[in-house]
Scaffold this motif. Structure first.
Motif, PDB file in Angstrom:
ATOM      1  N   SER A   1       0.899  -1.237  -0.016  1.00 36.06           N
ATOM      2  CA  SER A   1       0.027   0.006   0.125  1.00 36.06           C
ATOM      3  C   SER A   1       0.764   1.408   0.035  1.00 36.06           C
ATOM      4  CB  SER A   1      -0.808  -0.116   1.219  1.00 36.06           C
ATOM      5  OG  SER A   1       0.003   0.060   2.413  1.00 36.06           O
ATOM      6  N   THR A   2       0.411   2.414  -0.112  1.00 33.28           N
ATOM      7  CA  THR A   2       0.803   3.535  -0.005  1.00 33.28           C
ATOM      8  C   THR A   2       0.572   4.338   1.320  1.00 33.28           C
ATOM      9  OG1 THR A   2      -0.872   5.135  -0.867  1.00 33.28           O
ATOM     10  CG2 THR A   2       0.465   4.118  -2.407  1.00 33.28           C
ATOM     11  N   GLN A   3       1.373   5.031   1.870  1.00 31.18           N
ATOM     12  CA  GLN A   3       1.065   6.026   2.973  1.00 31.18           C
ATOM     13  C   GLN A   3       0.478   7.320   2.943  1.00 31.18           C
ATOM     14  OE1 GLN A   3       5.260   5.520   4.125  1.00 31.18           O
ATOM     15  NE2 GLN A   3       4.910   3.451   5.043  1.00 31.18           N
ATOM     16  N   GLY A   4       0.115   7.617   1.302  1.00 30.43           N
ATOM     17  CA  GLY A   4      -0.477   8.920   0.974  1.00 30.43           C
ATOM     18  C   GLY A   4       0.582   9.506   0.388  1.00 30.43           C
ATOM     19  N   ILE A   5       0.156  10.729  -0.189  1.00 36.22           N
ATOM     20  CA  ILE A   5       1.015  11.900  -0.662  1.00 36.22           C
ATOM     21  C   ILE A   5       1.315  12.686   0.276  1.00 36.22           C
ATOM     22  CG2 ILE A   5       0.988  13.871  -2.303  1.00 36.22           C
ATOM     23  CD1 ILE A   5      -1.121  12.487  -3.834  1.00 36.22           C
ATOM     24  N   LYS A   6       2.779  12.822   0.789  1.00 36.52           N
ATOM     25  CA  LYS A   6       3.247  13.492   1.778  1.00 36.52           C
ATOM     26  C   LYS A   6       4.117  14.577   1.211  1.00 36.52           C
ATOM     27  CE  LYS A   6       2.846   9.773   5.170  1.00 36.52           C
ATOM     28  NZ  LYS A   6       3.486   9.057   6.231  1.00 36.52           N
ATOM     29  N   THR A   7       4.495  14.423   0.048  1.00 38.76           N
ATOM     30  CA  THR A   7       5.881  15.323  -0.564  1.00 38.76           C
ATOM     31  C   THR A   7       5.268  15.800  -2.061  1.00 38.76           C
ATOM     32  OG1 THR A   7       7.271  14.145   0.714  1.00 38.76           O
ATOM     33  CG2 THR A   7       7.877  15.415  -1.393  1.00 38.76           C
ATOM     34  N   VAL A   8       5.244  17.117  -2.189  1.00 49.25           N
ATOM     35  CA  VAL A   8       5.090  17.517  -3.594  1.00 49.25           C
ATOM     36  C   VAL A   8       6.262  18.487  -3.925  1.00 49.25           C
ATOM     37  CG1 VAL A   8       3.434  18.959  -5.009  1.00 49.25           C
ATOM     38  CG2 VAL A   8       2.603  17.530  -3.068  1.00 49.25           C
ATOM     39  N   LEU A   9       6.959  18.302  -4.890  1.00 48.31           N
ATOM     40  CA  LEU A   9       7.899  19.322  -5.553  1.00 48.31           C
ATOM     41  C   LEU A   9       7.583  20.111  -6.611  1.00 48.31           C
ATOM     42  CD1 LEU A   9      10.904  16.589  -5.554  1.00 48.31           C
ATOM     43  CD2 LEU A   9      10.200  18.116  -3.600  1.00 48.31           C
ATOM     44  N   HIS A  10       8.029  21.178  -6.561  1.00 44.06           N
ATOM     45  CA  HIS A  10       7.365  22.224  -7.480  1.00 44.06           C
ATOM     46  C   HIS A  10       8.695  22.856  -8.265  1.00 44.06           C
ATOM     47  CE1 HIS A  10       3.265  22.842  -6.028  1.00 44.06           C
ATOM     48  NE2 HIS A  10       3.828  22.464  -4.988  1.00 44.06           N
ATOM     49  N   PRO A  11       8.761  22.754  -9.577  1.00 40.29           N
ATOM     50  CA  PRO A  11      10.023  23.509 -10.280  1.00 40.29           C
ATOM     51  C   PRO A  11       9.607  24.781 -10.214  1.00 40.29           C
ATOM     52  CG  PRO A  11       8.390  22.397 -11.986  1.00 40.29           C
ATOM     53  CD  PRO A  11       7.873  21.900 -10.665  1.00 40.29           C
ATOM     54  N   VAL A  12      10.607  25.448 -10.032  1.00 41.76           N
ATOM     55  CA  VAL A  12      10.439  27.072  -9.993  1.00 41.76           C
ATOM     56  C   VAL A  12      11.711  27.803 -10.635  1.00 41.76           C
ATOM     57  CG1 VAL A  12       9.307  26.967  -7.690  1.00 41.76           C
ATOM     58  CG2 VAL A  12      11.797  27.216  -7.808  1.00 41.76           C
ATOM     59  N   SER A  13      11.420  28.859 -11.393  1.00 41.59           N
ATOM     60  CA  SER A  13      12.352  29.632 -12.137  1.00 41.59           C
ATOM     61  C   SER A  13      13.275  30.687 -11.466  1.00 41.59           C
ATOM     62  CB  SER A  13      11.677  30.370 -13.313  1.00 41.59           C
ATOM     63  OG  SER A  13      10.914  31.360 -12.917  1.00 41.59           O
ATOM     64  N   ASP A  14      12.622  31.187 -10.200  1.00 41.95           N
ATOM     65  CA  ASP A  14      13.258  31.976  -9.409  1.00 41.95           C
ATOM     66  C   ASP A  14      13.136  31.587  -7.925  1.00 41.95           C
ATOM     67  OD1 ASP A  14      14.183  34.365  -7.534  1.00 41.95           O
ATOM     68  OD2 ASP A  14      13.704  35.834  -9.297  1.00 41.95           O
ATOM     69  N   LEU A  15      14.317  30.812  -7.499  1.00 48.00           N
ATOM     70  CA  LEU A  15      14.071  30.332  -6.232  1.00 48.00           C
ATOM     71  C   LEU A  15      13.856  31.212  -5.039  1.00 48.00           C
ATOM     72  CD1 LEU A  15      14.413  27.624  -4.816  1.00 48.00           C
ATOM     73  CD2 LEU A  15      16.715  27.786  -4.469  1.00 48.00           C
ATOM     74  N   ALA A  16      14.529  32.338  -4.991  1.00 45.91           N
ATOM     75  CA  ALA A  16      14.503  33.277  -3.871  1.00 45.91           C
ATOM     76  C   ALA A  16      12.741  34.125  -3.901  1.00 45.91           C
ATOM     77  CB  ALA A  16      15.402  34.424  -4.222  1.00 45.91           C
ATOM     78  N   LYS A  17      12.563  34.139  -5.301  1.00 40.20           N
ATOM     79  CA  LYS A  17      10.887  35.055  -5.059  1.00 40.20           C
ATOM     80  C   LYS A  17      10.231  33.584  -4.796  1.00 40.20           C
ATOM     81  CE  LYS A  17      11.671  38.749  -8.180  1.00 40.20           C
ATOM     82  NZ  LYS A  17      11.661  39.756  -7.042  1.00 40.20           N
ATOM     83  N   ALA A  18      10.122  32.398  -5.185  1.00 36.89           N
ATOM     84  CA  ALA A  18       9.316  31.279  -5.128  1.00 36.89           C
ATOM     85  C   ALA A  18       9.274  31.141  -3.456  1.00 36.89           C
ATOM     86  CB  ALA A  18       9.619  30.093  -5.822  1.00 36.89           C
ATOM     87  N   LYS A  19      10.507  31.017  -2.712  1.00 37.32           N
ATOM     88  CA  LYS A  19      10.474  30.784  -1.432  1.00 37.32           C
ATOM     89  C   LYS A  19       9.718  31.723  -0.612  1.00 37.32           C
ATOM     90  CE  LYS A  19      14.553  31.866   0.292  1.00 37.32           C
ATOM     91  NZ  LYS A  19      15.933  31.718   1.079  1.00 37.32           N
ATOM     92  N   GLU A  20       9.610  33.184  -1.082  1.00 33.83           N
ATOM     93  CA  GLU A  20       8.938  34.173  -0.477  1.00 33.83           C
ATOM     94  C   GLU A  20       7.409  33.879  -0.432  1.00 33.83           C
ATOM     95  OE1 GLU A  20       9.943  37.937  -1.504  1.00 33.83           O
ATOM     96  OE2 GLU A  20      12.040  37.605  -1.588  1.00 33.83           O
ATOM     97  N   VAL A  21       6.858  33.543  -1.564  1.00 33.79           N
ATOM     98  CA  VAL A  21       5.666  33.297  -2.148  1.00 33.79           C
ATOM     99  C   VAL A  21       5.074  32.152  -1.137  1.00 33.79           C
ATOM    100  CG1 VAL A  21       4.173  32.490  -3.691  1.00 33.79           C
ATOM    101  CG2 VAL A  21       5.623  34.027  -4.293  1.00 33.79           C
ATOM    102  N   TYR A  22       6.128  30.752  -1.190  1.00 30.03           N
ATOM    103  CA  TYR A  22       5.709  29.566  -0.595  1.00 30.03           C
ATOM    104  C   TYR A  22       5.677  30.108   1.055  1.00 30.03           C
ATOM    105  CZ  TYR A  22       4.885  26.768  -4.285  1.00 30.03           C
ATOM    106  OH  TYR A  22       4.387  26.373  -5.950  1.00 30.03           O
ATOM    107  N   ALA A  23       6.693  30.774   1.545  1.00 24.84           N
ATOM    108  CA  ALA A  23       6.459  31.189   3.114  1.00 24.84           C
ATOM    109  C   ALA A  23       5.432  31.760   3.474  1.00 24.84           C
ATOM    110  CB  ALA A  23       7.985  31.747   3.361  1.00 24.84           C
ATOM    111  N   ALA A  24       4.752  32.698   2.585  1.00 22.50           N
ATOM    112  CA  ALA A  24       3.525  33.620   2.842  1.00 22.50           C
ATOM    113  C   ALA A  24       2.481  32.508   2.778  1.00 22.50           C
ATOM    114  CB  ALA A  24       3.460  34.715   1.814  1.00 22.50           C
TER     115      ALA A  24
END
Length: 118
Positions: A5-28
């Motif tokens: 069986s699976t233990q469910g979806i616990k991890t989602v990875l997102h490709p980003v073009s600007d890591l610094a800006k994406a980090k701000e968005v996801y932190a917010a």
């Protein structure tokens, strides 16, 4: 079906073009600072989920988010899903700390991630 069986979806990875800006968005969005903050990967832990930001899609060339199903036996699950028609995109490999990951594509080309923690 082998019963791995699976233990469910616990991890989602997102490709980003600007890591610094994406980090701000996801932190917010998530309301927390990242637990992992490197030039090649930023990861957040919140509500039992791991959300990862991968600059440029990383070495695996991600072009869209990939949800990772946590499984107790990655090789058994790979055998199970390929027998059902999925195609291995990225075979199981260790990404550090004994964590194994793999990706497959379903019949429509959707990428599905598998993750096993040792």
């Amino acid at each position: 079906m082998t019963g791995s069986s699976t233990q469910g979806i616990k991890t989602v990875l997102h490709p980003v073009s600007d890591l610094a800006k994406a980090k701000e968005v996801y932190a917010a969005l998530l309301g927390v600072a990242p637990q992992t903050d490197e030039s090649y990967y930023v990861g957040f832990e919140v509500a039992g989920q791991h959300i990862g930001l991968v600059p440029g899609g990383g070495p695996q060339g991600m072009t869209s988010p990939v949800a990772y199903w946590h499984v107790p036996d990655i090789e058994a699950k790979l055998a199970e899903v390929t027998a059902a028609g999925a195609t291995v995109k990225e075979p199981a490999h260790d990404v550090g700390g004994g964590r194994l990951v793999a990706t497959v594509t379903d019949l429509d080309g959707n990428v599905l991630g598998l993750l096993q923690d040792q």
